[in-house]
Design an enzyme around this catalytic site. Structure first.
Site, PDB file in Angstrom:
ATOM      1  CE  LYS A  68     -73.694  53.566 -52.336  1.00  0.00           C
ATOM      2  NZ  LYS A  68     -72.403  53.419 -52.124  1.00  0.00           N
ATOM      3  CB  SER A 114     -71.656  51.837 -48.737  1.00  0.00           C
ATOM      4  OG  SER A 114     -71.039  52.532 -49.870  1.00  0.00           O
ATOM      5  CB  SER A 121     -68.685  51.424 -51.565  1.00  0.00           C
ATOM      6  OG  SER A 121     -68.524  51.491 -50.006  1.00  0.00           O
TER       7      SER A 121
HETATM    8  N1  GLN Z   1     -65.945  50.665 -46.384  1.00  0.00           N
HETATM    9  C1  GLN Z   1     -65.473  51.773 -46.604  1.00  0.00           C
HETATM   10  C2  GLN Z   1     -65.680  53.015 -45.989  1.00  0.00           C
HETATM   11  O1  GLN Z   1     -66.559  52.808 -44.975  1.00  0.00           O
HETATM   12  C3  GLN Z   1     -65.688  52.180 -48.276  1.00  0.00           C
HETATM   13  C4  GLN Z   1     -66.949  52.827 -48.327  1.00  0.00           C
HETATM   14  C5  GLN Z   1     -67.195  53.440 -49.708  1.00  0.00           C
HETATM   15  O2  GLN Z   1     -66.452  52.908 -50.705  1.00  0.00           O
HETATM   16  N2  GLN Z   1     -68.116  54.015 -50.027  1.00  0.00           N
HETATM   17  O3  GLN Z   1     -65.582  54.065 -45.834  1.00  0.00           O
END
Ligand code: GLN
Length: 488
Positions: A79, A154, A178
């Site tokens: 990532k 994400s 995410s």
């Molecule tokens: N969807 C969540 C957010 O927008 C989680 C994102 C994540 O785990 N990095 O913050």
């Protein structure tokens, strides 16, 4: 192109040790798969092909010299928020375009020591803020099962590359879901370790008290192997915990029974507005666990309903502080101004996308002296209640079964105009990050329209072994994980 890119780590490790293939052949095959597929999927941001092949040559040489580490010669997609020395690390943000990492994150160092190959950088929501990878500023990623749908986020690139056989395994990060959510949307296994299990050194911080790095894989055993490779105490991360690392992969037995296991089913996780197909699929998976000998008991996590509110206060507060470092002086983009203040403002205005700006503003607001008590402090108190819910539940059961998301992957663009709608989807994943324990997602079925559905298995702190065991038994007695997308 041969078929090596379609195999998992365990299969490739065997072929490598039997001398049936080389790491160079695996990397070459993956690069061909990426060439054939990634124009449609958009998982990768950058790949240094020559560097990947050089790493593969070194791995093949090490094997000749007697190294037999199970990760030796296995490529891993990364990532784009983990620092790999000499490679870009953009967090899919314009503000970090052109930035090259000067050092290795601890997880990367550990992968290198195990002989793994760092294959390429995969797309994500900007600074990991989002649930669909549509907040990415530098690329567009789609769901390999249906390119009209989001891959989740994400870590959307990390999930899509594994699902599309453009990677054997990948690393993602999970602050509020995410890893688990894109794994569920793309039909792979995704594991968020206990907070402190894996060092965050070299992970670009979003919300430091919530972030954890973890694997996205084709099988539970592969996820277990990568977890044990990247886990362990690190003096560079003050929140890393000094606890022995079990042999997660080796400890998975082939005794396919869940006898003696108590699995909790939280009534609060079957939320209003949940897609009936998702609910039905999860209930069928629960029945399957019962048929394998598990005892299913009702548990309650009564404060889960506050998780979204608490998460979006704490995560934005921490993000507003963490992202202060991107000022045009130290990293990436710089837009000049007549003085430093104007330079900061212009750089941040040009470099950050609208979701990142929204969160910095929200986070600054909840930390401001007039509102700190009303929002941030209160959120921290409710966070404790959410953690206590899990402590109570784990007195009654060994692990908790739940859905990962209220719906399967939705269409691209469906939620981009309404950030709140997107936030609400995190209802079933954020409680675990707030409490700090571990959880994974694994494939447990498909919607009628052919999109994957994920089962969430939540474990107590530092009890990754139990959730991996349950997931492995479930996986080996079902065939969801063997299905591949037809769109690639
Ligand atoms: N969807 C969540 C957010 O927008 C989680 C994102 C994540 O785990 N990095 O913050």
């Amino acid at each position: 192109m041969s078929f090596l890119h379609t195999l998992n780590i365990a299969e490739l490790a065997k072929k490598l040790s039997d001398g049936e293939c080389t790491s160079v052949e695996i990397v070459t095959d993956l690069l061909a798969s990426i060439d054939a597929t990634d124009q449609k999927i958009g998982a990768y941001l950058t790949i240094d092909r020559e560097d990947a092949l050089n790493q593969a040559r070194a791995a093949d040489q090490a094997r000749l010299e007697g190294n037999s580490s199970p990760m030796l010669g296995i490529p891993v997609a990364i990532k784009d928020l983990l620092n790999v020395k000499g490679q870009p690390c953009t967090c899919s943000s314009k503000i970090l375009e052109g930035y090259v990492a000067p050092y290795d994150a601890t997880v990367i160092k550990k992968l290198r020591e195990a002989g793994a190959i760092l294959l390429g950088r995969v797309n994500m929501d900007e600074f990991a803020m989002g649930s669909s990878t549509e907040n990415a500023a530098l690329g567009k990623t789609v769901n390999p099962w249906n390119p009209d749908h989001v891959p989740g986020g994400s870590s959307g690139g990390s999930a899509a590359c594994v699902a599309a056989d453009e990677a054997i395994v990948s690393l993602g990060s999970d602050t509020g879901g995410s890893i688990r959510q894109p794994a569920a949307f793309c039909g792979c296994v995704g594991l968020k370790p206990t907070y402190g299990r894996v060092s965050r050194y070299g992970l670009t911080a979003f919300a430091s008290s919530l972030d954890q790095i973890g694997p996205l894989a084709k099988t539970v055993k592969d996820a277990a192997l990568v977890l044990e490779t990247i886990s362990g105490h690190d003096s560079q991360d003050s929140s890393s915990i000094d606890q022995p690392v079990p042999s997660y992969a080796e400890n998975l037995s082939d005794d396919f029974s869940l006898k003696g296991m108590k699995l909790g089913l939280p009534k609060e996780y079957f939320v209003d507005g949940m897609d009936p197909e998702v609910e039905q699929t999860i209930r069928t998976a629960v029945e399957h666990c019962k048929s394998l000998g598990a005892e299913i008991i009702d548990v309650s996590l009564p404060h889960s309903k506050y998780a979204i509110a608490v998460y979006y206060i704490i995560a934005t507060a921490e993000a507003s502080a963490n992202l202060a470092r991107f000022d045009g002086i130290r990293y990436g983009l710089r837009v000049d101004g007549k003085d430093p203040i104007e330079l900061y403002g212009k750089t941040r205005a040009a470099g950050f996308g609208s979701e990142v700006k929204r969160r910095i503003i929200l986070g600054t607001y909840v930390l401001s002296s007039g509102y700190y008590d009303a929002y941030y402090k209160r959120a921290q108190k409710v966070r404790t209640l959410i953690r206590n819910d899990f402590t109570e539940a784990f007195k009654q059961c060994d692990a908790i079964l739940a859905p990962v998301t209220p719906t399967p992957a939705y269409k691209l663009g469906a939620k981009t105009d309404d950030p709140l709608k997107m936030y609400l989807d995190d209802i079933l994943t954020t409680p675990v990050n707030l409490a700090g324990n571990c959880a994974l997602s694994l494939p447990c079925g498909f919607s009628k329209s052919g999109l994957p559905i994920g089962l969430q298995i939540i474990g107590d702190s530092f009890d990754e072994e139990t959730i991996l065991k349950i997931a492995h038994v479930y996986e080996q007695t079902t065939d969801w994980h063997t299905q591949r997308p037809i769109h690639t």
